[in-house]
Write a protein that holds these residues in place. Structure first.
Motif, PDB file in Angstrom:
ATOM      1  N   VAL A  64      15.271  12.211  -9.709  1.00 66.42           N
ATOM      2  CA  VAL A  64      14.877  11.442  -9.708  1.00 66.42           C
ATOM      3  C   VAL A  64      13.278  12.254  -9.353  1.00 66.42           C
ATOM      4  O   VAL A  64      13.445  13.158  -7.965  1.00 66.42           O
ATOM      5  N   SER A  65      12.723  12.402 -10.586  1.00 64.96           N
ATOM      6  CA  SER A  65      10.922  12.858  -9.859  1.00 64.96           C
ATOM      7  C   SER A  65       9.778  11.826  -9.726  1.00 64.96           C
ATOM      8  O   SER A  65       9.725  10.962 -10.098  1.00 64.96           O
ATOM      9  N   SER A  66       9.113  12.886  -9.287  1.00 66.77           N
ATOM     10  CA  SER A  66       7.268  12.574  -8.460  1.00 66.77           C
ATOM     11  C   SER A  66       6.822  12.070  -9.790  1.00 66.77           C
ATOM     12  O   SER A  66       7.295  13.617 -11.149  1.00 66.77           O
ATOM     13  N   PRO A  85      19.429  13.074 -16.787  1.00 65.25           N
ATOM     14  CA  PRO A  85      18.481  11.850 -17.501  1.00 65.25           C
ATOM     15  C   PRO A  85      17.765  12.357 -16.087  1.00 65.25           C
ATOM     16  O   PRO A  85      18.222  12.519 -14.866  1.00 65.25           O
ATOM     17  N   LEU A  86      16.360  12.519 -17.024  1.00 66.76           N
ATOM     18  CA  LEU A  86      16.005  12.845 -15.844  1.00 66.76           C
ATOM     19  C   LEU A  86      14.495  11.780 -15.262  1.00 66.76           C
ATOM     20  O   LEU A  86      14.113  10.693 -16.097  1.00 66.76           O
ATOM     21  N   ARG A  87      14.846  10.606 -14.193  1.00 60.85           N
ATOM     22  CA  ARG A  87      14.124   9.462 -14.232  1.00 60.85           C
ATOM     23  C   ARG A  87      12.442   9.817 -13.221  1.00 60.85           C
ATOM     24  O   ARG A  87      12.509  11.193 -12.060  1.00 60.85           O
ATOM     25  N   ILE A  88      11.749   9.509 -13.738  1.00 64.28           N
ATOM     26  CA  ILE A  88      10.628   9.473 -12.517  1.00 64.28           C
ATOM     27  C   ILE A  88       9.813   8.284 -11.741  1.00 64.28           C
ATOM     28  O   ILE A  88       9.748   6.813 -12.325  1.00 64.28           O
ATOM     29  N   ASP A  89       9.742   8.765 -10.845  1.00 59.88           N
ATOM     30  CA  ASP A  89       9.105   7.428  -9.994  1.00 59.88           C
ATOM     31  C   ASP A  89       8.070   7.701  -8.891  1.00 59.88           C
ATOM     32  O   ASP A  89       7.686   8.950  -8.355  1.00 59.88           O
ATOM     33  N   GLU A  90       7.184   7.106  -9.868  1.00 61.63           N
ATOM     34  CA  GLU A  90       5.611   7.712  -9.002  1.00 61.63           C
ATOM     35  C   GLU A  90       5.424   7.708  -7.418  1.00 61.63           C
ATOM     36  O   GLU A  90       4.847   8.264  -6.320  1.00 61.63           O
ATOM     37  N   ARG A  91       6.620   6.344  -6.575  1.00 57.59           N
ATOM     38  CA  ARG A  91       6.657   6.627  -5.500  1.00 57.59           C
ATOM     39  C   ARG A  91       6.808   7.970  -4.809  1.00 57.59           C
ATOM     40  O   ARG A  91       7.042   7.743  -3.295  1.00 57.59           O
ATOM     41  N   ARG A 128     -10.998  10.090   5.443  1.00 52.58           N
ATOM     42  CA  ARG A 128     -11.116  10.661   4.500  1.00 52.58           C
ATOM     43  C   ARG A 128     -10.832  10.129   3.177  1.00 52.58           C
ATOM     44  O   ARG A 128     -11.322  10.089   2.112  1.00 52.58           O
ATOM     45  N   GLY A 129     -10.549   8.700   3.943  1.00 55.10           N
ATOM     46  CA  GLY A 129      -9.594   7.859   2.816  1.00 55.10           C
ATOM     47  C   GLY A 129      -8.011   8.525   2.026  1.00 55.10           C
ATOM     48  O   GLY A 129      -7.733   8.957   3.099  1.00 55.10           O
ATOM     49  N   GLY A 130      -8.050   8.059   0.712  1.00 57.43           N
ATOM     50  CA  GLY A 130      -6.225   8.063   0.613  1.00 57.43           C
ATOM     51  C   GLY A 130      -5.398   7.735   1.092  1.00 57.43           C
ATOM     52  O   GLY A 130      -5.788   6.484   1.153  1.00 57.43           O
ATOM     53  N   GLU A 131      -4.669   8.004   1.933  1.00 58.61           N
ATOM     54  CA  GLU A 131      -3.571   6.961   2.242  1.00 58.61           C
ATOM     55  C   GLU A 131      -2.979   7.382   3.921  1.00 58.61           C
ATOM     56  O   GLU A 131      -2.723   8.130   4.043  1.00 58.61           O
ATOM     57  N   ALA A 132      -2.658   6.506   4.470  1.00 59.03           N
ATOM     58  CA  ALA A 132      -1.714   6.486   5.369  1.00 59.03           C
ATOM     59  C   ALA A 132      -0.637   6.928   5.415  1.00 59.03           C
ATOM     60  O   ALA A 132       0.272   6.769   5.374  1.00 59.03           O
ATOM     61  N   GLN A 133      -0.326   7.596   6.700  1.00 61.92           N
ATOM     62  CA  GLN A 133       1.234   8.520   6.433  1.00 61.92           C
ATOM     63  C   GLN A 133       2.160   6.949   6.486  1.00 61.92           C
ATOM     64  O   GLN A 133       3.248   7.997   5.849  1.00 61.92           O
ATOM     65  N   ALA A 134       1.727   6.315   7.036  1.00 59.50           N
ATOM     66  CA  ALA A 134       3.167   5.236   7.329  1.00 59.50           C
ATOM     67  C   ALA A 134       3.555   4.818   6.012  1.00 59.50           C
ATOM     68  O   ALA A 134       4.553   4.446   5.299  1.00 59.50           O
ATOM     69  N   ASP A 135       2.429   4.974   5.661  1.00 58.20           N
ATOM     70  CA  ASP A 135       2.500   4.338   4.088  1.00 58.20           C
ATOM     71  C   ASP A 135       3.127   5.346   3.022  1.00 58.20           C
ATOM     72  O   ASP A 135       3.351   4.747   1.816  1.00 58.20           O
ATOM     73  N   VAL A 136       2.892   6.199   2.549  1.00 55.57           N
ATOM     74  CA  VAL A 136       3.223   7.342   2.301  1.00 55.57           C
ATOM     75  C   VAL A 136       5.268   6.914   1.864  1.00 55.57           C
ATOM     76  O   VAL A 136       5.656   7.023   1.486  1.00 55.57           O
ATOM     77  N   ALA A 137       5.466   7.134   3.477  1.00 56.17           N
ATOM     78  CA  ALA A 137       6.115   6.931   4.213  1.00 56.17           C
ATOM     79  C   ALA A 137       7.566   6.055   3.516  1.00 56.17           C
ATOM     80  O   ALA A 137       8.893   5.614   2.863  1.00 56.17           O
ATOM     81  N   ALA A 138       6.968   4.768   3.434  1.00 61.98           N
ATOM     82  CA  ALA A 138       7.434   3.268   3.226  1.00 61.98           C
ATOM     83  C   ALA A 138       7.320   3.723   1.538  1.00 61.98           C
ATOM     84  O   ALA A 138       8.874   3.042   1.139  1.00 61.98           O
ATOM     85  N   ARG A 139       6.954   4.211   0.673  1.00 63.06           N
ATOM     86  CA  ARG A 139       7.075   3.940  -0.252  1.00 63.06           C
ATOM     87  C   ARG A 139       8.312   5.176  -0.659  1.00 63.06           C
ATOM     88  O   ARG A 139       9.007   4.737  -0.962  1.00 63.06           O
ATOM     89  N   ALA A 140       8.480   6.352   0.303  1.00 61.30           N
ATOM     90  CA  ALA A 140       9.165   6.925  -0.437  1.00 61.30           C
ATOM     91  C   ALA A 140      10.837   6.588   0.205  1.00 61.30           C
ATOM     92  O   ALA A 140      11.245   6.571  -0.557  1.00 61.30           O
ATOM     93  N   LEU A 141      10.191   6.262   1.308  1.00 62.43           N
ATOM     94  CA  LEU A 141      11.496   4.940   1.841  1.00 62.43           C
ATOM     95  C   LEU A 141      11.926   3.642   0.443  1.00 62.43           C
ATOM     96  O   LEU A 141      13.593   3.917   0.446  1.00 62.43           O
TER      97      LEU A 141
END
Length: 259
Positions: A64-66, A85-91, A128-141
């Motif tokens: 699975v890839s970004s 097969p290569l799966r794509i996951d934007e998370r 700076r905007g963008g994402e909070a660290q906790a949100d990055v972790a949540a989507r990756a989990l």
């Protein structure tokens, strides 16, 4: 009795960072912008893919890839060798860094000095905007939780997202940030799910620059199916593939990645 952790759909994870881009080489924050692999990044993927494929030959593996192209191109070097097969996951895409994306460390320090000082001191940088660290972790989990059943999953992702995912899987809180260093370009980490939860088995692995050891022998200190850590367990040098998070002053700065 207290129930143990819920078993995930896979029992082993390889978290593999994409190969180098020109922006990595020059210390420019990428975030969710999408510069391509440079020549060295493509060579890194080409060297690493056969090594991983050989180690995973008898495994039931999901890949699975970004959705960012630098990760997809890295994953595509491995997919045909695995026959999977290569799966794509934007998370699995990189930590969004808002107004910092496209800037070098020096440019951030000059244009946003207050934000830069927050970052260097390890504080959140909401301005700076963008994402909070906790949100990055949540989507990756969530991406891990949604994997199809398999013995092993290879997740092709980015420096910042890899760090947040490893921390979350291992239950590390903000007070434990930077217990281990960030992944170098085309380096990977291996985790195994056991009765007590996820365990980090190996970190920041890479294919030896000279290729497999003569006679197929593993490097000294390696006791498993993958090669031992790189000699210094340090990512690529700041001028040769590192992201801004990996250059000095590493001991105190936030690990929001640019990779």
């Amino acid at each position: 009795m207290t129930a143990g952790p819920v078993a995930p759909p896979v029992r082993r994870l390889l978290v593999w960072r994409h190969g180098r881009t020109e922006w990595n080489a020059t210390g420019r924050f990428q975030g969710q912008l999408d510069p391509p692999l440079d020549d060295e990044g493509r060579a890194q993927a080409a060297r690493t893919a056969p090594f991983l494929a050989a180690a995973l030959r008898n495994e039931d593996t999901v890949l699975v890839s970004s959705d960012l192209q630098r990760a997809v191109d890295t994953a595509q070097a491995l997919a045909p060798l695995l026959g999977a097969p290569l799966r794509i996951d934007e998370r699995l895409r990189e930590h969004g860094l808002g107004s910092w994306e496209g800037l070098t460390r020096d440019e951030v320090a000059e244009r946003h000095p207050d934000q830069y000082e927050q970052w260097v001191s390890g504080q959140p940088v909401p301005g700076r905007g963008g994402e909070a660290q906790a949100d990055v972790a949540a989507r990756a989990l969530a991406a891990v939780a949604d994997l199809p059943p398999a013995s092993t999953a290879v997740l092709v992702t980015h420096g910042g997202t890899a760090g947040r995912l490893l921390e979350a899987l291992l239950g590390l809180g903000s007070e434990h940030r930077r217990v281990f260093g960030p992944l170098g370009n085309c380096h990977w980490s291996e985790l195994s799910f056991q009765a007590s939860g996820w365990r980090l088995m190996r970190h920041n692995l890479s294919v030896p620059a000279a290729g497999p050891q003569e006679g197929g022998r593993r490097p000294a200190g390696d006791r498993g199916p993958f090669p031992g850590p790189s000699a210094s367990d340090v990512p690529d040098a700041p001028r040769s593939g590192a992201t801004p998070e990996e250059a000095p002053p590493a001991p105190v700065e936030d690990a929001d990645a640019a990779g």
